[in-house]
Structures are given as structure tokens and as C-alpha cells.
Scaffold this active site. Structure first.
Site, PDB file in Angstrom:
ATOM      1  N   ASP A 128       0.855  -1.183   0.000  1.00 51.13           N
ATOM      2  CA  ASP A 128       0.000   0.000   0.000  1.00 51.13           C
ATOM      3  C   ASP A 128       0.893   1.237   0.000  1.00 51.13           C
ATOM      4  OD1 ASP A 128      -1.902   1.996   0.416  1.00 51.13           O
ATOM      5  OD2 ASP A 128      -3.068   0.809   1.841  1.00 51.13           O
ATOM      6  N   ARG A 130      -0.132   4.346  -0.461  1.00 54.52           N
ATOM      7  CA  ARG A 130      -0.844   5.580  -0.154  1.00 54.52           C
ATOM      8  C   ARG A 130      -0.232   6.290   1.046  1.00 54.52           C
ATOM      9  NH1 ARG A 130      -6.831   3.339   0.330  1.00 54.52           N
ATOM     10  NH2 ARG A 130      -5.630   1.665   1.312  1.00 54.52           N
TER      11      ARG A 130
END
Length: 200
Positions: A128, A130
């Protein structure tokens, strides 16, 4: 800081004319065009607002792909905030941060049997990518430092708190199981530690 506030009305499912304000920002860390949607002036009230940080998912949000639950989570959030008020941050971080084209490459690998995390890893990306620094900047621009966060994802909770936003309550979304996304949800629960009850 907030650049523009514009009134809009939203239609979600059978619910029409859900009023909100859409906000643009200037001075964020990158040039991505993140926006906030404010329901029932939630940023101007003294109580701690319900919020969601929703990462863009073109395939799910717009085209209602059966592969994920993103569109359903977005619609659930808008309906909830249309009734109760809240702040929805729509963040331009497609594919957990790898971008749309790379996400389509990952889809091809998933079609061959990999799960969503394995596919991203195979392409050379982390689980991930983000980052929620700009989400924290947006909250601060709205003078919001305490939130009731709608999420199933422990990473979002840890990340936004690391940037100085106090999460006083976590509100899980419903579980949106449909044809095509059961393996995806199982991967999110087992690998990503998402709070999902898949036995319903």
C-alpha cells in the site's frame, strides 16, 4: 488552505439531491487535485465530525466493477453523511497509490491467480503506497483535528494519527460481498488486517 467552496447535489442509488459542498485546496504537498465534500456544514459545527478518507477507484466508483467494494463503500458513506453530516475526502491515489495503468496490470495478474497484494508486489510495488499526509493537511485547512473515522483499514487509522489528527472513534463500513470480490475481501482481511466480517 481552502481554495474554492462550491455547492453541489449528489445522486446515489435511489437517493437524489443530496446537498453538499465540494472544496478545492491550494498549498498541499503535491499537485494532486484532492477534494473534500462537506455535508450539513460538518466542518463548522462544534461536535467531532464523521469523516472518511476515500481513495479514488475509477473502476469501482464510476464503473461499479465487481472486483472490489470501493464504489459501495463510497455510496454508503455519502448516504450516511447526507443524513448525519460529515466530511468526505476524495483522494487521488488510484490502486492503493500505484496508479490506474499499473492497477490494470495488477488486474491481469489477478486474473492469473494472484491476490491483490501479490499482484502489486510482483509489479515491484509495496502492499500500500498511499500516504495520508495531504489528508491531514486538508483536515487542518478545515480546522479539524479530531475525527470519527469511517474505515475498516488499520493503516488509515495509524497514518492519519501519525500526522497529528486524533481518531476518537472508528466506524466500520458494511461488508459488501458480491460476485467477483470475495477473494479480494478475504485478502484485505487476512493480509491487510481490515476489520471485515465475511461470515455474514
Amino acid at each position: 488552505m481552502v481554495k474554492v467552496r462550491a455547492r453541489i447535489e449528489l445522486k446515489v442509488g435511489q437517493n437524489s439531491n443530496i446537498p453538499a459542498e465540494m472544496l478545492s485546496f491550494k498549498g498541499l504537498s503535491t499537485e494532486k487535485e484532492h477534494v473534500a465534500l462537506i455535508f450539513k456544514q460538518a466542518d463548522k459545527k462544534p461536535n467531532i465530525p464523521i469523516v472518511r478518507m476515500h481513495s479514488e477507484c475509477l473502476t469501482g466508483d464510476v464503473f461499479h466493477s465487481s472486483r472490489c467494494d470501493c464504489g459501495e463503500q463510497l455510496e454508503e458513506t455519502i448516504n450516511k453523511m447526507g443524513k448525519e453530516g460529515g466530511i468526505l475526502l476524495y483522494l487521488r491515489q488510484e490502486g492503493r497509490g500505484i496508479g490506474l495503468y499499473n492497477k490494470l496490470d495488477a488486474y491481469k495478474l489477478q486474473n492469473a491467480g494472484m491476490n491483490t497484494y501479490e499482484a502489486n508486489n510482483h509489479l515491484g510495488f509495496g502492499d500500500d503506497l498511499r500516504d495520508f499526509k495531504e489528508a491531514a493537511e486538508m483536515f487542518r485547512a478545515l480546522d479539524v483535528n479530531k475525527v470519527r473515522l469511517i474505515t475498516n483499514n488499520p493503516k488509515k487509522i495509524a497514518d492519519i494519527q501519525s500526522y497529528g489528527i486524533n481518531v476518537v472513534e472508528v466506524i466500520n463500513t458494511d461488508v459488501h460481498i458480491k460476485d467477483g470480490n470475495k477473494n479480494y475481501l478475504e485478502s484485505k482481511k487476512l493480509h491487510g488486517k481490515h476489520q471485515l466480517n465475511l461470515d455474514k
